[in-house]
Write an enzyme that holds these catalytic residues in place. Structure first.
Site, PDB file in Angstrom:
ATOM      1  N   LYS A 120       0.729  -1.099   0.123  1.00  0.00           N
ATOM      2  CA  LYS A 120      -0.491   0.055  -0.003  1.00  0.00           C
ATOM      3  C   LYS A 120       0.661   0.991   0.396  1.00  0.00           C
ATOM      4  O   LYS A 120       0.324   2.475   0.232  1.00  0.00           O
ATOM      5  CB  LYS A 120      -1.194   0.057   0.901  1.00  0.00           C
ATOM      6  CG  LYS A 120      -2.173  -1.345   1.322  1.00  0.00           C
ATOM      7  CD  LYS A 120      -2.142  -1.764  -0.352  1.00  0.00           C
ATOM      8  CE  LYS A 120      -3.455  -0.669  -0.481  1.00  0.00           C
ATOM      9  NZ  LYS A 120      -4.060  -1.740  -1.800  1.00  0.00           N
ATOM     10  N   THR A 134       2.810   0.743  -4.785  1.00  0.00           N
ATOM     11  CA  THR A 134       3.493  -0.510  -5.815  1.00  0.00           C
ATOM     12  C   THR A 134       2.037  -0.052  -7.307  1.00  0.00           C
ATOM     13  O   THR A 134       3.565  -0.176  -8.402  1.00  0.00           O
ATOM     14  CB  THR A 134       2.806  -1.813  -5.440  1.00  0.00           C
ATOM     15  OG1 THR A 134       3.298  -1.760  -3.934  1.00  0.00           O
ATOM     16  CG2 THR A 134       3.514  -2.818  -6.082  1.00  0.00           C
ATOM     17  N   THR A 135       1.336   0.045  -7.267  1.00  0.00           N
ATOM     18  CA  THR A 135       0.419   0.275  -8.655  1.00  0.00           C
ATOM     19  C   THR A 135       1.135   1.042  -9.285  1.00  0.00           C
ATOM     20  O   THR A 135       1.140   0.582 -10.573  1.00  0.00           O
ATOM     21  CB  THR A 135      -1.229   0.315  -8.310  1.00  0.00           C
ATOM     22  OG1 THR A 135      -1.459  -0.680  -7.162  1.00  0.00           O
ATOM     23  CG2 THR A 135      -1.594  -0.108  -9.924  1.00  0.00           C
ATOM     24  N   TRP A 136       1.082   2.289  -8.685  1.00  0.00           N
ATOM     25  CA  TRP A 136       1.566   3.695  -8.922  1.00  0.00           C
ATOM     26  C   TRP A 136       3.505   3.343  -9.507  1.00  0.00           C
ATOM     27  O   TRP A 136       3.487   3.435 -11.736  1.00  0.00           O
ATOM     28  CB  TRP A 136       1.986   4.859  -8.471  1.00  0.00           C
ATOM     29  CG  TRP A 136       1.827   6.078  -9.554  1.00  0.00           C
ATOM     30  CD1 TRP A 136       2.252   6.614 -10.070  1.00  0.00           C
ATOM     31  CD2 TRP A 136       2.350   7.167  -8.424  1.00  0.00           C
ATOM     32  NE1 TRP A 136       2.155   7.874 -10.004  1.00  0.00           N
ATOM     33  CE2 TRP A 136       2.448   8.154  -9.554  1.00  0.00           C
ATOM     34  CE3 TRP A 136       2.195   7.509  -6.748  1.00  0.00           C
ATOM     35  CZ2 TRP A 136       2.629   9.419  -8.621  1.00  0.00           C
ATOM     36  CZ3 TRP A 136       2.373   8.449  -6.289  1.00  0.00           C
ATOM     37  CH2 TRP A 136       3.039   9.629  -7.010  1.00  0.00           C
ATOM     38  N   HIS A 154       6.777  -7.428  -2.870  1.00  0.00           N
ATOM     39  CA  HIS A 154       6.695  -6.741  -1.010  1.00  0.00           C
ATOM     40  C   HIS A 154       7.935  -7.312  -0.452  1.00  0.00           C
ATOM     41  O   HIS A 154       8.123  -7.611   0.920  1.00  0.00           O
ATOM     42  CB  HIS A 154       5.283  -7.161  -0.659  1.00  0.00           C
ATOM     43  CG  HIS A 154       4.606  -6.764  -1.754  1.00  0.00           C
ATOM     44  ND1 HIS A 154       4.309  -5.102  -2.005  1.00  0.00           N
ATOM     45  CD2 HIS A 154       3.396  -6.884  -1.922  1.00  0.00           C
ATOM     46  CE1 HIS A 154       3.558  -4.881  -2.724  1.00  0.00           C
ATOM     47  NE2 HIS A 154       2.886  -5.988  -2.848  1.00  0.00           N
ATOM     48  N   ARG A 214       6.567   4.964   1.577  1.00  0.00           N
ATOM     49  CA  ARG A 214       5.539   6.282   2.044  1.00  0.00           C
ATOM     50  C   ARG A 214       5.236   6.436   3.053  1.00  0.00           C
ATOM     51  O   ARG A 214       5.498   5.644   3.648  1.00  0.00           O
ATOM     52  CB  ARG A 214       3.990   5.405   1.572  1.00  0.00           C
ATOM     53  CG  ARG A 214       3.053   6.498   1.421  1.00  0.00           C
ATOM     54  CD  ARG A 214       1.270   5.825   0.418  1.00  0.00           C
ATOM     55  NE  ARG A 214       0.672   6.656   0.373  1.00  0.00           N
ATOM     56  CZ  ARG A 214      -0.323   6.531   0.112  1.00  0.00           C
ATOM     57  NH1 ARG A 214      -1.139   5.661   0.105  1.00  0.00           N
ATOM     58  NH2 ARG A 214      -1.068   7.415   0.242  1.00  0.00           N
ATOM     59  N   ARG A 240      -8.183   3.887  -4.585  1.00  0.00           N
ATOM     60  CA  ARG A 240      -8.936   4.978  -3.563  1.00  0.00           C
ATOM     61  C   ARG A 240      -9.128   6.096  -3.772  1.00  0.00           C
ATOM     62  O   ARG A 240      -9.525   6.983  -4.296  1.00  0.00           O
ATOM     63  CB  ARG A 240      -8.737   4.496  -2.321  1.00  0.00           C
ATOM     64  CG  ARG A 240     -10.008   4.627  -1.258  1.00  0.00           C
ATOM     65  CD  ARG A 240      -8.591   4.200   0.295  1.00  0.00           C
ATOM     66  NE  ARG A 240      -8.327   4.271   0.988  1.00  0.00           N
ATOM     67  CZ  ARG A 240      -8.485   6.240   1.172  1.00  0.00           C
ATOM     68  NH1 ARG A 240      -9.580   6.521   0.954  1.00  0.00           N
ATOM     69  NH2 ARG A 240      -6.761   6.625   1.542  1.00  0.00           N
TER      70      ARG A 240
HETATM   71  P1  A3P Z   1      -4.753   5.729  -0.674  1.00  0.00           P
HETATM   72  O1  A3P Z   1      -5.500   4.030  -0.210  1.00  0.00           O
HETATM   73  O2  A3P Z   1      -4.138   6.608   0.096  1.00  0.00           O
HETATM   74  O3  A3P Z   1      -5.684   6.118  -2.017  1.00  0.00           O
HETATM   75  P2  A3P Z   1      -0.520  -0.283  -3.678  1.00  0.00           P
HETATM   76  O4  A3P Z   1      -0.127  -0.024  -5.271  1.00  0.00           O
HETATM   77  O5  A3P Z   1       0.808  -0.315  -3.035  1.00  0.00           O
HETATM   78  O6  A3P Z   1      -1.584  -0.955  -3.082  1.00  0.00           O
HETATM   79  O7  A3P Z   1      -1.057   1.560  -2.934  1.00  0.00           O
HETATM   80  C1  A3P Z   1      -2.340   1.967  -3.101  1.00  0.00           C
HETATM   81  C2  A3P Z   1      -2.553   3.011  -2.703  1.00  0.00           C
HETATM   82  O8  A3P Z   1      -1.559   3.438  -4.005  1.00  0.00           O
HETATM   83  C3  A3P Z   1      -3.477   3.546  -2.610  1.00  0.00           C
HETATM   84  O9  A3P Z   1      -3.572   5.078  -1.496  1.00  0.00           O
HETATM   85  C4  A3P Z   1      -4.087   4.574  -3.828  1.00  0.00           C
HETATM   86  O10 A3P Z   1      -5.041   5.210  -4.550  1.00  0.00           O
HETATM   87  C5  A3P Z   1      -2.281   4.710  -4.631  1.00  0.00           C
HETATM   88  N1  A3P Z   1      -2.297   4.970  -5.625  1.00  0.00           N
HETATM   89  C6  A3P Z   1      -2.584   4.196  -6.791  1.00  0.00           C
HETATM   90  N2  A3P Z   1      -2.271   4.362  -8.066  1.00  0.00           N
HETATM   91  C7  A3P Z   1      -1.943   5.595  -8.002  1.00  0.00           C
HETATM   92  C8  A3P Z   1      -1.398   6.742  -9.170  1.00  0.00           C
HETATM   93  N3  A3P Z   1      -1.744   6.505 -10.271  1.00  0.00           N
HETATM   94  N4  A3P Z   1      -0.748   8.330  -8.005  1.00  0.00           N
HETATM   95  C9  A3P Z   1      -0.964   8.119  -7.607  1.00  0.00           C
HETATM   96  N5  A3P Z   1      -1.411   6.944  -5.849  1.00  0.00           N
HETATM   97  C10 A3P Z   1      -1.863   5.921  -6.447  1.00  0.00           C
END
Ligand code: A3P
Length: 312
Positions: free
Chosen positions: A67, A70-72, A126, A146, A278
């Protein structure tokens, strides 16, 4: 990491029954292995990759605690590495494929999927630094961290969202307590971050340490750092042609979260893609956590990071 046999081996069952057990988020229980807490299925994949994964010198690892963006990071790194193949942005794979299916995770994916990736392989994990399988010193590792308050909030809400319908989510107070004690998937958070932080200080050519908050504030500078680190810096023509801004925009929260594949898709590992998007803001924990919760997390952060040169 799943070998072609999915059934837990006799050895794995014996090992897991010998490990310390902790409370799940909300279930199943977590097991402590090499100083960190794991879900049983993740632990199975972790052991398998520690035994069987063969790294290549050109592999690039994207390492994160859960969280933390990672996705970003997957979308950004994929886009930087493949930018000459997809210069026409309407064909870009990020537009049609969730980042988790573009960059597979080391400990959760099938071994054959990782073996068949084109070189240089982009692999996410992870796992804490000390539990990575044998990785040659030439492999590059990008770590994205983060701040712990937002990480906690994102994890707590994500766990509630993906939990089974019959499971009660953890109360916030209990979740903060567990998080601060280190008891969450891949926790303790602080030990995870410190492992990669120290390696990045000692071996900056091996580990690039990025922060979610910095990427949010100035994605372009972080992309340039990332491209230099990966050995494919942006050329003057690319910079003047707006390539950095294009990637920033393509991978922004607003753009990714509005794609059909990320609104209604399911990843190959079975998670609804919308669960990964989110709010994507810095400091949202302030809107959910009480002052006492924030203070508690901050106190642990000060204790754990004291003297490390890292702060939040
Ligand atoms: P929030 O729950 O604070 O919104 P992971 O990808 O490691 O699972 O992390 C998820 C978090 O990254 C979530 O945070 C999600 O909304 C946020 N996130 C996903 N894509 C993003 C992007 N393109 N830019 C910024 N934050 C992003």
């Amino acid at each position: 990491y799943l070998s072609e046999e999915d059934e837990p081996s006799h050895d794995f069952k014996a090992l897991i029954s010998s490990l310390p057990q902790g409370k799940g988020w909300p279930s199943p229980p977590l097991y402590q292995y090499q100083g960190f807490w794991y879900l049983p299925a993740v632990l199975q994949g972790t052991l398998a990759c520690q035994n069987e994964f063969k790294a290549q010198d050109t592999d690039i690892f994207l390492a994160t605690f859960v969280k933390t963006g990672t996705t970003w990071l997957k979308a950004l790194a994929y886009s930087v590495l493949n930018r000459t193949r997809y210069s026409s942005s309407s064909q870009h794979p990020v537009l049609t494929t969730n980042p988790h299916d573009l960059v597979p995770n080391l400990e959760l994916s099938r071994s054959s999927l990782l073996t068949n990736l084109p070189s240089p392989r982009l692999i996410a994990t992870h796992l804490p630094l000390t539990s990575l399988p044998d990785v040659p010193p030439r492999c590059k590792i990008v770590y994205l961290c983060r701040n712990p308050r937002d990480t906690f909030l994102s994890l707590w809400l994500f766990a509630a969202k993906v939990a089974g319908k019959s499971e009660l989510p953890l109360a916030a107070e209990e979740a903060v307590e567990l998080f601060c004690e280190g008891g969450c998937p891949y926790g303790p958070y602080w030990d995870h971050v410190l492992g990669y932080w120290r390696e990045s200080v000692e071996k900056p050519e091996r580990v690039l340490f990025l922060r979610y908050e910095d990427v949010k504030e100035d994605c372009g500078s972080c992309l340039k750092k990332l491209a230099r680190f990966l050995g494919c810096p942006f050329s003057v023509e690319e910079e003047e042609g707006g390539v950095v801004e294009e990637i920033t925009e393509l991978c922004s929260f607003g753009s990714l979260s509005n794609l059909e594949v990320n609104k209604r898709g399911v990843t190959s590992l079975g998670t609804e893609t919308s669960a990964f998007f989110r709010r994507g803001e810095v400091g949202d924990s302030r809107n959910f956590l009480t002052d006492q919760m924030v203070e508690k997390i901050d106190r642990v952060t000060e204790q754990k990071l004291h003297g490390s040169g890292l702060s939040f």
